[in-house]
Design a protein around this motif. Structure first.
Motif, PDB file in Angstrom:
ATOM      1  N   ALA A  22       0.905  -1.685  -0.132  1.00 43.71           N
ATOM      2  CA  ALA A  22      -0.156   0.003  -0.431  1.00 43.71           C
ATOM      3  C   ALA A  22       0.772   1.437  -0.096  1.00 43.71           C
ATOM      4  CB  ALA A  22      -1.074  -0.143   1.020  1.00 43.71           C
ATOM      5  N   ARG A  23       1.934   1.568   1.028  1.00 40.84           N
ATOM      6  CA  ARG A  23       2.548   2.379   0.684  1.00 40.84           C
ATOM      7  C   ARG A  23       3.672   2.760  -0.665  1.00 40.84           C
ATOM      8  NH1 ARG A  23       5.871   1.744   6.853  1.00 40.84           N
ATOM      9  NH2 ARG A  23       4.189   1.896   7.993  1.00 40.84           N
ATOM     10  N   ILE A  27       3.457   5.809  -3.268  1.00 45.96           N
ATOM     11  CA  ILE A  27       4.495   6.430  -3.592  1.00 45.96           C
ATOM     12  C   ILE A  27       3.639   7.052  -5.180  1.00 45.96           C
ATOM     13  CG2 ILE A  27       6.406   6.396  -4.280  1.00 45.96           C
ATOM     14  CD1 ILE A  27       7.008   5.035  -1.098  1.00 45.96           C
ATOM     15  N   GLN A  28       3.682   5.708  -5.823  1.00 47.86           N
ATOM     16  CA  GLN A  28       3.632   6.244  -7.286  1.00 47.86           C
ATOM     17  C   GLN A  28       2.178   6.791  -7.513  1.00 47.86           C
ATOM     18  OE1 GLN A  28       2.367   2.117  -8.300  1.00 47.86           O
ATOM     19  NE2 GLN A  28       4.405   1.051  -8.471  1.00 47.86           N
ATOM     20  N   HIS A  29       1.239   6.941  -7.135  1.00 51.47           N
ATOM     21  CA  HIS A  29       0.453   8.122  -6.826  1.00 51.47           C
ATOM     22  C   HIS A  29       0.872   9.805  -6.522  1.00 51.47           C
ATOM     23  CE1 HIS A  29      -2.817   5.484  -8.411  1.00 51.47           C
ATOM     24  NE2 HIS A  29      -2.819   4.748  -7.488  1.00 51.47           N
ATOM     25  N   LYS A  30       2.219   9.854  -5.919  1.00 49.97           N
ATOM     26  CA  LYS A  30       2.640  10.561  -5.319  1.00 49.97           C
ATOM     27  C   LYS A  30       1.427  11.952  -4.738  1.00 49.97           C
ATOM     28  CE  LYS A  30       5.621  11.172  -9.604  1.00 49.97           C
ATOM     29  NZ  LYS A  30       5.462  12.431 -10.927  1.00 49.97           N
ATOM     30  N   LEU A  31       1.009  11.056  -3.777  1.00 49.69           N
ATOM     31  CA  LEU A  31       0.190  11.312  -2.716  1.00 49.69           C
ATOM     32  C   LEU A  31       0.772  11.327  -0.744  1.00 49.69           C
ATOM     33  CD1 LEU A  31      -2.564   9.100  -3.091  1.00 49.69           C
ATOM     34  CD2 LEU A  31      -2.614  11.591  -3.203  1.00 49.69           C
ATOM     35  N   GLU A  32       1.085  12.903  -1.030  1.00 45.09           N
ATOM     36  CA  GLU A  32       1.892  13.074   0.787  1.00 45.09           C
ATOM     37  C   GLU A  32       0.909  12.810   1.893  1.00 45.09           C
ATOM     38  OE1 GLU A  32       2.193  17.910   0.512  1.00 45.09           O
ATOM     39  OE2 GLU A  32       3.671  17.221  -0.831  1.00 45.09           O
ATOM     40  N   PHE A  59      -8.027  10.417  -2.276  1.00 45.33           N
ATOM     41  CA  PHE A  59      -7.230   9.288  -2.424  1.00 45.33           C
ATOM     42  C   PHE A  59      -7.821   8.411  -3.536  1.00 45.33           C
ATOM     43  CE2 PHE A  59      -8.959  10.052   1.645  1.00 45.33           C
ATOM     44  CZ  PHE A  59      -9.787   8.697   1.319  1.00 45.33           C
ATOM     45  N   ARG A  60      -9.089   8.875  -3.817  1.00 45.75           N
ATOM     46  CA  ARG A  60     -10.492   8.567  -4.529  1.00 45.75           C
ATOM     47  C   ARG A  60     -10.063   6.991  -5.614  1.00 45.75           C
ATOM     48  NH1 ARG A  60     -13.292  13.518  -7.276  1.00 45.75           N
ATOM     49  NH2 ARG A  60     -11.413  14.128  -6.839  1.00 45.75           N
TER      50      ARG A  60
END
Length: 323
Positions: A22-23, A27-32, A59-60
């Motif tokens: 999940a992590r 990271i692939q979606h570049k979410l903080e 995060f949809r």
């Protein structure tokens, strides 16, 4: 039933590898955001993802990837940094288990004023806990300090004397003492009790100046240092090490003149040696009979030569009768 327990244990085993994957997807979606923990429902039909983030996160698309990857229902739940530390647990700087993970249920806000009232150094590395926020234990003794400070004058109190104005530099809440220093000489501090400080303040309110702080100062006697002498020497770190022994020079003992032993030569006597030395013995005895006996034992022919036997050691004794 045992079947439900087996389903729950299988779901628990899936949590740790799912958290790692999940992590990677986050990271692939570049979410903080940070996926801190995953918790499965008892029947394994739904997984709750706990995450921390400073701002709002969209995060949809991430939920769709989670549903495809893990084939289960997904629920995202945001928690604070203190709730994250409570879920993960750990050991605090005091050496005990974290309070938030054992018994603490309500998380009250902690300010730096709590450290100031307790006269602690404002060092963020020492005041911050595992969650990165101020430690919750700063509030435990805050009420006691606040009650003790009620009897103290304000920290910004200025005392007016004939020598000059004095400013408070330090307070001792438990002993009821205050340290003051003149504005023109901050190196020398004077210790005053609370009652004496209040007396000077009352004089200043009547527009009267006190002569000096030395008249009210307390003589601080330094306590003698206690020297602890361990008779057994157990405080030494090298007490188990073997001491290095110095090599002493070897001294060979010389034989005394009274009992000196002379070793006989191991080589046989030559046949041509006709002269025999007299044996060293008692000087009172004559050596002539010994010479005659040696001549009589001398071989007549050269063919009858025999190797001489090794001579016995001769003991030299001191003649006490000789004058």
């Amino acid at each position: 039933s045992q079947k439900d327990i087996d389903i729950w244990s299988v779901a628990r085993d899936r949590e740790e590898p799912m958290k790692v994957r999940a992590r990677e997807l986050a990271i692939q979606h570049k979410l903080e955001m940070k996926i801190s923990d995953i918790e499965f429902q008892g029947d394994g039909s739904k997984a709750t993802f706990y995450y921390t983030a400073n701002d709002r996160v969209d995060f949809r698309l991430l939920i769709k990837d989670f549903a495809k990857e893990f084939s289960t229902r997904v629920e995202m739940k945001q928690v604070g940094f203190r709730q994250e530390a409570a879920r993960l647990g750990g050991i605090g700087s005091c050496g005990r288990e974290l309070c938030c993970s054992t018994w603490l249920t309500d998380f009250r806000s902690v300010n730096t004023s709590a450290a100031r009232y307790q006269q602690l150094s404002l060092n963020p590395q020492k005041l911050a806990g595992q969650c990165g926020k101020l430690k919750c234990c700063l509030n435990y003794e805050l009420d006691t300090y606040m009650d003790a400070l009620k009897d103290f004058p304000d920290y910004d109190t200025k005392l007016v004397t004939e020598k000059g104005d004095a400013i408070c530099q330090k307070q001792d809440i438990f002993k009821g003492l205050m340290w003051f220093a003149y504005t023109n000489n901050f190196a020398n501090w004077h210790v005053l009790k609370i009652d004496q400080v209040k007396e000077i303040i009352a004089e200043n309110k009547q527009k009267n100046k006190v002569s000096s702080l030395e008249d009210f100062a307390i003589e601080v006697t330094s306590e003698p240092e206690k020297d602890f002498n361990n008779a057994m020497g157990q405080e030494s770190l090298t007490r188990f090490d073997q001491p290095k022994r110095k090599k002493k020079p070897s001294r060979k003992r010389k034989p005394s003149a009274e009992n000196a032993v002379v070793a006989a030569p191991s080589k046989p006597q030559q046949a041509n040696n006709n002269t025999n030395k007299p044996a060293i013995g008692n000087p009172n005895k004559s050596s002539k009979p010994q010479n005659k006996q040696n001549q009589s034992n001398k071989p007549k022919n050269s063919n009858d030569k025999k190797p001489a036997e090794p001579r016995k050691p001769i003991i030299i004794t001191k003649n006490e009768n000789k004058k």
